[in-house]
Design a protein around this motif. Structure first.
Motif, PDB file in Angstrom:
ATOM      1  N   LYS A  32       0.840  -1.204   0.000  1.00 32.84           N
ATOM      2  CA  LYS A  32       0.000   0.000   0.000  1.00 32.84           C
ATOM      3  C   LYS A  32       0.870   1.247   0.000  1.00 32.84           C
ATOM      4  O   LYS A  32       1.846   1.342   0.746  1.00 32.84           O
ATOM      5  CB  LYS A  32      -0.902   0.035   1.230  1.00 32.84           C
ATOM      6  N   VAL A  33       0.498   2.216  -0.833  1.00 30.95           N
ATOM      7  CA  VAL A  33       1.201   3.501  -0.875  1.00 30.95           C
ATOM      8  C   VAL A  33       0.191   4.638  -0.868  1.00 30.95           C
ATOM      9  O   VAL A  33      -0.971   4.457  -1.235  1.00 30.95           O
ATOM     10  CB  VAL A  33       2.119   3.630  -2.120  1.00 30.95           C
ATOM     11  N   ILE A  34       0.647   5.804  -0.444  1.00 29.28           N
ATOM     12  CA  ILE A  34      -0.156   7.024  -0.543  1.00 29.28           C
ATOM     13  C   ILE A  34       0.381   7.777  -1.752  1.00 29.28           C
ATOM     14  O   ILE A  34       1.557   8.134  -1.784  1.00 29.28           O
ATOM     15  CB  ILE A  34      -0.014   7.898   0.716  1.00 29.28           C
ATOM     16  N   ASN A  35      -0.483   8.007  -2.743  1.00 26.40           N
ATOM     17  CA  ASN A  35      -0.106   8.774  -3.917  1.00 26.40           C
ATOM     18  C   ASN A  35      -0.487  10.226  -3.664  1.00 26.40           C
ATOM     19  O   ASN A  35      -1.662  10.552  -3.576  1.00 26.40           O
ATOM     20  CB  ASN A  35      -0.805   8.221  -5.159  1.00 26.40           C
ATOM     21  N   ILE A  36       0.505  11.100  -3.527  1.00 31.11           N
ATOM     22  CA  ILE A  36       0.285  12.514  -3.217  1.00 31.11           C
ATOM     23  C   ILE A  36       0.470  13.326  -4.488  1.00 31.11           C
ATOM     24  O   ILE A  36       1.516  13.238  -5.143  1.00 31.11           O
ATOM     25  CB  ILE A  36       1.266  12.997  -2.127  1.00 31.11           C
ATOM     26  N   THR A  37      -0.556  14.120  -4.838  1.00 31.21           N
ATOM     27  CA  THR A  37      -0.481  15.020  -5.989  1.00 31.21           C
ATOM     28  C   THR A  37      -0.076  16.388  -5.485  1.00 31.21           C
ATOM     29  O   THR A  37      -0.793  17.010  -4.692  1.00 31.21           O
ATOM     30  CB  THR A  37      -1.845  15.099  -6.710  1.00 31.21           C
ATOM     31  N   LEU A  38       1.079  16.855  -5.930  1.00 30.50           N
ATOM     32  CA  LEU A  38       1.618  18.133  -5.470  1.00 30.50           C
ATOM     33  C   LEU A  38       0.891  19.293  -6.147  1.00 30.50           C
ATOM     34  O   LEU A  38       0.516  19.209  -7.314  1.00 30.50           O
ATOM     35  CB  LEU A  38       3.117  18.198  -5.762  1.00 30.50           C
ATOM     36  N   LYS A  39       0.702  20.377  -5.405  1.00 27.90           N
ATOM     37  CA  LYS A  39      -0.046  21.527  -5.902  1.00 27.90           C
ATOM     38  C   LYS A  39       0.910  22.561  -6.504  1.00 27.90           C
ATOM     39  O   LYS A  39       1.943  22.877  -5.920  1.00 27.90           O
ATOM     40  CB  LYS A  39      -0.847  22.159  -4.758  1.00 27.90           C
TER      41      LYS A  39
END
Length: 132
Positions: free
Chosen positions: A58-65
């Motif tokens: 499991k991973v957290i996919n973070i979309t940068l702003k």
């Protein structure tokens, strides 16, 4: 190789993704990292985050702003309390990051929150990181 400081690892991955001009970054998941990602989204530092994968993978996919001028909204991340030296602050000594322009992420007995929320609830705790 086992990572001993998972919060520092998360912040470093985000910092490296910004330096390499990536749009997203994957971070191994944990409850603490999900709470930090939620704070970053609520405060407007990241666009979104999502949990992907199953089980150990499991991973957290973070979309940068990115703002209108093409610069990342996060300009700095700093880990404050480390495994070798924990930093705690009472409610009257909670830090203000860049005179309130940034946030301090605090771990309190009522959960992980920003310094502003901790002041409102009159809670002190462990100062995890600064974001600006």
């Amino acid at each position: 190789m086992a990572v001993t400081d998972v919060i520092s690892d998360m912040l470093t991955r985000i910092r490296n993704a910004i330096g390499a001009k990536h749009a997203t970054v994957d971070v191994p998941t944990s409850k603490v990292k999900l709470a930090i990602a939620k704070i970053l989204k609520d405060e407007g530092y990241i666009t979104d985050y999502a949990e992907k994968g199953e089980g150990v993978n499991k991973v957290i996919n973070i979309t940068l702003k990115v703002d209108n001028s093409g610069k990342y909204v996060i300009t700095g991340l700093k880990r404050i309390s480390k495994p070798g030296l924990r930093i705690y602050a009472s409610v009257d000594k909670l830090p203000r990051v860049i005179n309130g322009l940034g946030i301090a992420i605090i771990s309190t007995s009522k959960g992980i929150m920003t310094d502003k929320q901790a002041r409102a609830l009159k809670e002190g705790g462990e100062v995890l990181a600064y974001v600006w």
